[in-house]
Design an enzyme around this catalytic site. Structure first.
Site, PDB file in Angstrom:
ATOM      1  N   ARG A   1       0.819  -1.218   0.000  1.00  0.00           N
ATOM      2  CA  ARG A   1       0.000   0.000   0.000  1.00  0.00           C
ATOM      3  C   ARG A   1       0.858   1.275   0.000  1.00  0.00           C
ATOM      4  O   ARG A   1       0.399   2.348  -0.372  1.00  0.00           O
ATOM      5  CB  ARG A   1      -0.944  -0.023   1.212  1.00  0.00           C
TER       6      ARG A   1
ATOM      7  N   TYR B   1     -15.769  20.546  -8.976  1.00  0.00           N
ATOM      8  CA  TYR B   1     -16.463  19.248  -9.039  1.00  0.00           C
ATOM      9  C   TYR B   1     -17.325  19.068  -7.775  1.00  0.00           C
ATOM     10  O   TYR B   1     -16.819  19.180  -6.648  1.00  0.00           O
ATOM     11  CB  TYR B   1     -15.377  18.178  -9.140  1.00  0.00           C
TER      12      TYR B   1
ATOM     13  N   ASP C   1      -7.587  21.654  -9.092  1.00  0.00           N
ATOM     14  CA  ASP C   1      -7.979  20.427  -9.779  1.00  0.00           C
ATOM     15  C   ASP C   1      -7.734  20.684 -11.264  1.00  0.00           C
ATOM     16  O   ASP C   1      -8.487  21.406 -11.910  1.00  0.00           O
ATOM     17  CB  ASP C   1      -9.461  20.138  -9.498  1.00  0.00           C
TER      18      ASP C   1
ATOM     19  N   LYS D   1      -9.566  10.123 -15.989  1.00  0.00           N
ATOM     20  CA  LYS D   1     -10.017  10.736 -17.250  1.00  0.00           C
ATOM     21  C   LYS D   1      -8.955  10.509 -18.343  1.00  0.00           C
ATOM     22  O   LYS D   1      -8.739   9.389 -18.743  1.00  0.00           O
ATOM     23  CB  LYS D   1     -10.316  12.214 -17.015  1.00  0.00           C
TER      24      LYS D   1
HETATM   25  C1  LIG Z   1     -12.962  17.786 -12.571  1.00  0.00           C
HETATM   26  C2  LIG Z   1     -13.024  16.497 -11.829  1.00  0.00           C
HETATM   27  N1  LIG Z   1     -12.260  16.335 -10.757  1.00  0.00           N
HETATM   28  C3  LIG Z   1     -12.268  15.189 -10.037  1.00  0.00           C
HETATM   29  C4  LIG Z   1     -13.101  14.153 -10.388  1.00  0.00           C
HETATM   30  C5  LIG Z   1     -13.101  12.916  -9.555  1.00  0.00           C
HETATM   31  O1  LIG Z   1     -12.369  11.948 -10.198  1.00  0.00           O
HETATM   32  P1  LIG Z   1     -12.280  10.461  -9.616  1.00  0.00           P
HETATM   33  O2  LIG Z   1     -13.497   9.754 -10.064  1.00  0.00           O
HETATM   34  O3  LIG Z   1     -11.014   9.938 -10.200  1.00  0.00           O
HETATM   35  O4  LIG Z   1     -12.217  10.597  -8.140  1.00  0.00           O
HETATM   36  C6  LIG Z   1     -13.924  14.278 -11.500  1.00  0.00           C
HETATM   37  C7  LIG Z   1     -14.820  13.172 -11.897  1.00  0.00           C
HETATM   38  O5  LIG Z   1     -15.663  13.294 -12.748  1.00  0.00           O
HETATM   39  C8  LIG Z   1     -13.886  15.482 -12.235  1.00  0.00           C
HETATM   40  O6  LIG Z   1     -14.666  15.660 -13.316  1.00  0.00           O
END
Ligand SMILES: Cc1ncc(COP(=O)(O)O)c(C=O)c1O
Length: 401
Positions: free
Chosen positions: A61, A114, A186, A211
């Protein structure tokens, strides 16, 4: 074969960053270390393994050579000293807040980030004493008015989730620097390729590698990157203590996806531009939400801070289009698939009602429902034909009502 201090061009570093075939009998890719327990010759070696730094295999881990390769590649691409790979993008933000903020600290969160991040900060962590406060992401240097003596961190995302509004990150980070406040961004939309995060004054850069980095809709992974040695060690320990370990298979998939990010992203951008330019002439649409288009209100910031766009953008329907009609449009698509997430090779669509987009500070006053498209790697002519027939199906259904 490893990148040499950022001197090579971005695409070369993308291919070779973190790559050490000499450590793996010449294998180009690091193997997957499926491991929990690691054994040592004696107790002294066991104790040494558990120390940090340097990176040594101590416990599954805590990271393996596959993780280190991914982390080294991403840190190098972003221009940071350190990167920590985590099981999701969301955990990158959670670990940063949990690790660096405490009860009684004030955290400013842009209201266009988000949605789950807003919830984590303003609901769950607020219940533990965090003073989380939302702000209007268009505030720029005006953020100075919202800073308190206990402000610890500012969280931004540009373009904003679902609404694609651009944030003047340098204006915010200049103010943050004056007050020794951390700026966390982010940067999932930008990927490590489309912005120079350290130059924008971002202290901690987060990616949902789920993504574009993974790129094939088959892995959940997150990264956080930063320069500060002490903060990095603190965050690494926070992730360990809270049990946030990325699986080695997922580290491998993320690294494999990363190697082709540049070519994929260019095609996503090319296709998205063709589709967005076609869409912006459609009479059903009030406004495109696509900062890469000159007509977008955030275009100047995008042009200044970003070196390209990807396949994700949105549009707002006119007020004559109901939510049912927007859903009919989405349901009629055949090449675009209905699904959340984005950044894979496939095209996706999702609709959002006026009420489902929450902007508690800046407000959301769109006339109609919104649509978010992820333009994938299909032929754009087929994507446009698909959209065209879905508009026709929507208009037939509206005429029949
Ligand atoms: C801009 C953005 N940040 C973070 C996330 C979260 O990603 P994760 O599913 O990898 O936690 C998303 C998910 O759609 C997102 O669109």
């Amino acid at each position: 074969m490893a990148a040499d201090g950022g001197k090579k061009h971005q695409d070369t570093r993308l291919v070779h960053g973190g790559s050490h075939p000499e450590q793996f009998d010449g294998a180009v890719n690091p193997p997957v270390y499926r491991v929990s327990t690691v054994v040592s010759a004696d107790m002294e070696e066991l104790r040494q393994r558990s120390k940090h730094p340097p990176e040594t295999l101590a416990y599954g881990r805590a990271g393996t050579p596959t993780h280190w390769a991914l982390q080294e590649a991403i840190a190098d691409l972003e221009g940071y000293k350190h990167c920590l790979a985590l099981p999701s993008g969301l955990s990158g933000i959670l670990i940063s807040v949990l690790g660096l903020c405490a009860s009684g600290d004030h955290v400013l969160v842009a209201d266009n980030v988000y949605g789950p991040i807003r919830l984590v900060c303003c609901d769950r962590l607020a219940a533990w004493g965090l003073e989380a406060e939302l702000f209007d992401a268009s505030v720029g240097a005006g953020i100075a008015n919202q800073i308190r003596p206990n402000t610890k961190m500012i969280i931004v995302e540009s373009p904003g989730s679902l609404t694609f509004d651009m944030t003047d990150i340098p204006a915010i980070s200049n103010v943050a620097k004056e007050h020794e406040i951390l700026v966390l961004a982010d940067n999932t939309w930008a990927t490590p390729l489309l912005i120079d995060a350290p130059a924008l004054g971002i202290d901690i850069s987060i990616h949902s590698g789920t993504k574009y980095i993974g790129g094939h809709s088959d892995v959940a992974v997150g990264t956080l990157s930063l320069n500060d040695d002490d903060l990095y060690i603190r965050l690494k320990w926070t992730a360990l203590l809270f049990g946030y370990g990325l699986s080695p298979d997922d580290a491998y998939l993320a690294l494999r996806g990363l190697r082709t990010l540049s070519v994929r992203l260019k095609r996503h951008e090319e296709n998205a531009r063709v589709v967005a330019e076609w869409l912006q002439e459609r009479p059903e649409i009030e406004r495109m939400m696509c900062p890469g288009l000159p007509s977008d209100p955030g275009h100047a910031i995008w042009r200044r801070d970003f070196s390209g766009m990807n396949g994700l953008f949105g549009f707002i329907f006119k007020d004559s289009i109901s939510q049912d009609a927007a859903d009919r449009f989405a349901n009629s698509l055949n090449v675009f698939l209905r699904g959340v997430s984005w950044g894979g090779y496939e095209s996706l669509v999702v609709t959002n009602s006026k009420d489902s987009i929450k902007r508690p500070v800046s407000g959301w006053n769109a006339p109609g429902p919104t649509v978010r498209l992820h333009v994938g790697l299909e032929d754009p002519a087929d994507l446009i034909a698909d959209l065209d027939q879905a508009f026709a199906a929507m208009s037939d259904a509206m005429a029949a009502e």
